[in-house]
Design an enzyme around this catalytic site. Structure first.
Site, PDB file in Angstrom:
ATOM      1  N   ARG A  13       0.682  -1.249  -0.023  1.00 53.50           N
ATOM      2  CA  ARG A  13       0.103  -0.002   0.039  1.00 53.50           C
ATOM      3  C   ARG A  13       0.739   1.285   0.163  1.00 53.50           C
ATOM      4  NH1 ARG A  13      -0.485   4.636   2.732  1.00 53.50           N
ATOM      5  NH2 ARG A  13      -0.145   3.340   4.595  1.00 53.50           N
ATOM      6  N   ASP A  14       1.484   1.647   0.925  1.00 50.96           N
ATOM      7  CA  ASP A  14       2.443   2.812   1.405  1.00 50.96           C
ATOM      8  C   ASP A  14       3.519   2.572   0.274  1.00 50.96           C
ATOM      9  OD1 ASP A  14       4.221   5.062   2.003  1.00 50.96           O
ATOM     10  OD2 ASP A  14       3.075   4.627   4.022  1.00 50.96           O
ATOM     11  N   HIS A 205       5.135   4.307  12.703  1.00 47.10           N
ATOM     12  CA  HIS A 205       5.149   4.412  11.319  1.00 47.10           C
ATOM     13  C   HIS A 205       5.937   5.436  10.883  1.00 47.10           C
ATOM     14  CE1 HIS A 205       2.606   3.661   7.084  1.00 47.10           C
ATOM     15  NE2 HIS A 205       3.076   4.951   7.217  1.00 47.10           N
ATOM     16  N   HIS A 207       8.684   7.146   8.248  1.00 45.28           N
ATOM     17  CA  HIS A 207       9.192   7.347   6.987  1.00 45.28           C
ATOM     18  C   HIS A 207      10.737   7.531   7.422  1.00 45.28           C
ATOM     19  CE1 HIS A 207       5.767   7.009   4.362  1.00 45.28           C
ATOM     20  NE2 HIS A 207       5.283   6.915   5.101  1.00 45.28           N
ATOM     21  N   CYS A 238       3.731   9.538   0.176  1.00 47.81           N
ATOM     22  CA  CYS A 238       2.520   9.775   0.135  1.00 47.81           C
ATOM     23  C   CYS A 238       2.419  10.871  -1.103  1.00 47.81           C
ATOM     24  CB  CYS A 238       1.970  10.470   1.319  1.00 47.81           C
ATOM     25  SG  CYS A 238       0.488  11.001   1.292  1.00 47.81           S
ATOM     26  N   ASN A 247       9.119   4.366   3.610  1.00 39.71           N
ATOM     27  CA  ASN A 247       9.100   3.905   4.864  1.00 39.71           C
ATOM     28  C   ASN A 247      10.492   3.346   5.514  1.00 39.71           C
ATOM     29  OD1 ASN A 247       6.308   3.562   3.670  1.00 39.71           O
ATOM     30  ND2 ASN A 247       5.956   3.587   5.939  1.00 39.71           N
TER      31      ASN A 247
END
Ligand code: HMG
Ligand code: MG
Length: 300
Positions: A13-14, A205, A207, A238, A247
């Site tokens: 996803r990310d 989470h 980055h 993003c 990430n």
């Protein structure tokens, strides 16, 4: 210090939502399957957002349907509103993630509403999910800085995290969306937020834009945090967080944890193979230190 960690793999996803080269459904499914083979049990596989906002995540329903057949594994998807919730539910989602921000500027850019409006939007989604026995994870973005508003106070992070926790999220993941945090700031932020949400229910989470993510995670683990979001290959970003890079890489996290005697159940050889496969597909060289070192040692 934490002695047990759960990794939430967010690569599909990310990792892929901001890639110039969109990855086909088949490519995304193969990536998830490779991560499953590597031993990752919790994997975020897509998002049910506007295809105009994030075209890379189109057809996440097909990805979820294709991979969701491994008992004991959790496949998460992002949901921004009721429309996304209906689609995620129809695709058989068992865990969804709603995503808010600690800063107004990012909230507006990312989901086109204020923080307060976003909570109002998520509350009925969380209520429906409860009734449907679908678990809800919460995200708070920009916990250590915002690309639009600059510094973000830990109290502002805590306020949003508490709203998500009180509304019924089982875990709240704290996003250093643009990777500007440093260990002392990350530690302080976690201390403040954990007064409102138990530390065991907070995810980190982070980055890795400024190369601080592993150090920040270590500081968080010293505070007792034990949930780490990471992406194979250090992919990620993003579309609404200009300048942010990926990430923290799953292979770097696994290497650090195993070195600390914390078992992850992840097979490093298979994880690096998964990273190499997805990077080949999107025409990138893996940025993670561990994948680079292992790939170089194979070539030597
Ligand atoms: P909006 O324009 O305010 O929404 O966008 P709207 O309700 O006015 O709808 C506009 C159009 O979008 C309509 O279509 C809707 O049907 C459609 P039209 O009639 O114009 O053809 N639409 C949808 N389509 C599919 N699925 C949906 C959906 N909702 C509306 N769920 C909205 C608001 C939230 C939808 C939009 O801004 C959006 O999709 N944003 C998503 C942004 C995003 O995905 N960002 C990346 C994920 S967050 C992140 O990466 C951070 C994180 O990793 C943590 C961290 O690092 O900090 C989680
Ligand atoms: Mg993120």
């Amino acid at each position: 210090m934490t002695d047990h960690v759960r990794i939430v793999e967010v690569g599909p996803r990310d990792g892929l939502q901001n890639e110039k080269t969109p990855v086909s459904v088949e490519g995304r499914v193969a990536f998830v399957e490779n991560l499953v083979k590597a031993g990752l049990h919790t994997i975020e596989v897509g998002s049910f957002v506007s295809p105009r906002a994030v075209p890379q995540m189109t057809d996440s329903d097909r990805v979820l349907r294709a991979v969701d057949r491994h008992p004991g594994y959790e496949f998460h998807v992002l949901v921004p509103n009721e429309k996304g919730y209906a689609a995620a539910k129809a695709a058989g989602a068992k865990v969804i993630a709603v995503f808010a921000s600690a800063s107004e500027g990012f909230s507006k850019a990312n989901i086109n509403c204020s923080i307060a409006e976003s909570i109002e939007r998520f509350t009925p989604v969380i209520e429906h999910a409860k009734a449907d026995r679908i678990k809800v994870r919460g995200y708070v973005s920009c916990v250590l800085g915002c690309p639009y508003d600059g510094d973000v106070r830990p109290a502002a992070v805590a306020a949003v995290a508490k709203r998500l926790w009180d509304a019924g999220c089982y875990e709240v993941s704290l996003g250093d969306t643009i990777g500007v945090g440093t260990p002392a700031k990350a530690r302080q932020m976690l201390r403040v937020v954990s007064a409102d949400v138990p530390i065991a229910n907070l995810g980190m989470h982070f980055h890795d834009t400024y190369g601080q993510a592993l150090a920040n995670l270590y500081a968080g683990m010293e505070e007792g945090a034990r949930v780490i979001d990471s992406a194979a290959g250090g992919l990620g970003g993003c579309p609404y967080a200009p300048g942010a890079t990926g990430n923290v890489a799953t292979e770097d996290v696994v290497y650090m944890l195993e070195g600390m005697g914390i078992s992850t159940g992840v097979d490093m050889t298979k994880l690096v193979a998964a990273t190499n496969d997805i990077c080949r597909l999107i025409g990138r060289t893996p940025v993670s230190r561990v994948a680079s070192a292992i790939n170089a040692s194979k070539r030597a």
